[in-house]
Scaffold this active site. Sequence first.
Site, mmCIF file in Angstrom:
data_model
loop_
_atom_site.group_PDB
_atom_site.id
_atom_site.type_symbol
_atom_site.label_atom_id
_atom_site.label_comp_id
_atom_site.label_asym_id
_atom_site.label_seq_id
_atom_site.Cartn_x
_atom_site.Cartn_y
_atom_site.Cartn_z
ATOM 1 N N SER A 31 0.779 -1.123 0.038
ATOM 2 C CA SER A 31 -0.107 -0.060 0.111
ATOM 3 C C SER A 31 0.946 1.214 0.086
ATOM 4 C CB SER A 31 -0.962 0.182 1.306
ATOM 5 O OG SER A 31 -1.635 -1.156 1.040
ATOM 6 N N PHE A 44 -2.793 13.291 -8.362
ATOM 7 C CA PHE A 44 -2.941 12.606 -7.085
ATOM 8 C C PHE A 44 -1.940 13.652 -6.204
ATOM 9 C CE2 PHE A 44 -1.292 10.600 -3.496
ATOM 10 C CZ PHE A 44 -2.484 9.898 -3.101
ATOM 11 N N GLU A 82 -8.969 8.752 -7.354
ATOM 12 C CA GLU A 82 -7.694 9.163 -8.315
ATOM 13 C C GLU A 82 -6.809 7.982 -8.521
ATOM 14 O OE1 GLU A 82 -6.144 10.997 -11.066
ATOM 15 O OE2 GLU A 82 -7.352 12.325 -10.184
ATOM 16 N N GLU A 98 -1.092 1.340 -28.151
ATOM 17 C CA GLU A 98 -1.965 1.396 -29.517
ATOM 18 C C GLU A 98 -3.350 2.112 -29.186
ATOM 19 O OE1 GLU A 98 -2.420 -2.603 -28.673
ATOM 20 O OE2 GLU A 98 -0.585 -1.452 -29.109
ATOM 21 N N LYS A 107 -10.485 4.236 -19.838
ATOM 22 C CA LYS A 107 -9.740 5.414 -19.408
ATOM 23 C C LYS A 107 -10.705 6.632 -19.165
ATOM 24 C CE LYS A 107 -5.048 4.763 -21.128
ATOM 25 N NZ LYS A 107 -3.872 5.431 -21.582
#
Length: 136
Positions: A31, A44, A82, A98, A107
């Site tokens: 983490s 972030f 985020e 690609e 995304k």
Amino acid sequence: MTKPLSPPSEPVNAQKTRTGLHRLWHATRYSLHGLRAGWAEPAFRQEALAALVLLPASVWLGQSWTEMALLAGSVVLLMVVELLNTGIEAAIDRIGPEWHPLSKRAKDMGSAAVLLTLLLCIGIWTGAILQRFFHG
């Protein structure tokens, strides 16, 4: 005649065999590596720096424990989303550079999740500020 495949002597992921405090120790390290990787991302980093101001401000601005938790929680939630978005982007980028419509969709959806969380955070903070300074 071919030899039958035997299971590997070592598990692919050693984390799966760990238990108790040993597993907790390793999970905590992973983490922290994730937070360090998140810090390398400008979005972030900006949110984390804003959190350094907003989290203490939530104690001052909130008029009850519930309000403080809602204000602070919205900031932490934004950072969590985020990190998840960054993870999605990294996984898609690992698949290949690609352009692909499914990569774009993943995304875009991650980005939309960040936007919705940011709007939620702004709405909560705006409401708290308006209530504190204009309604009592």
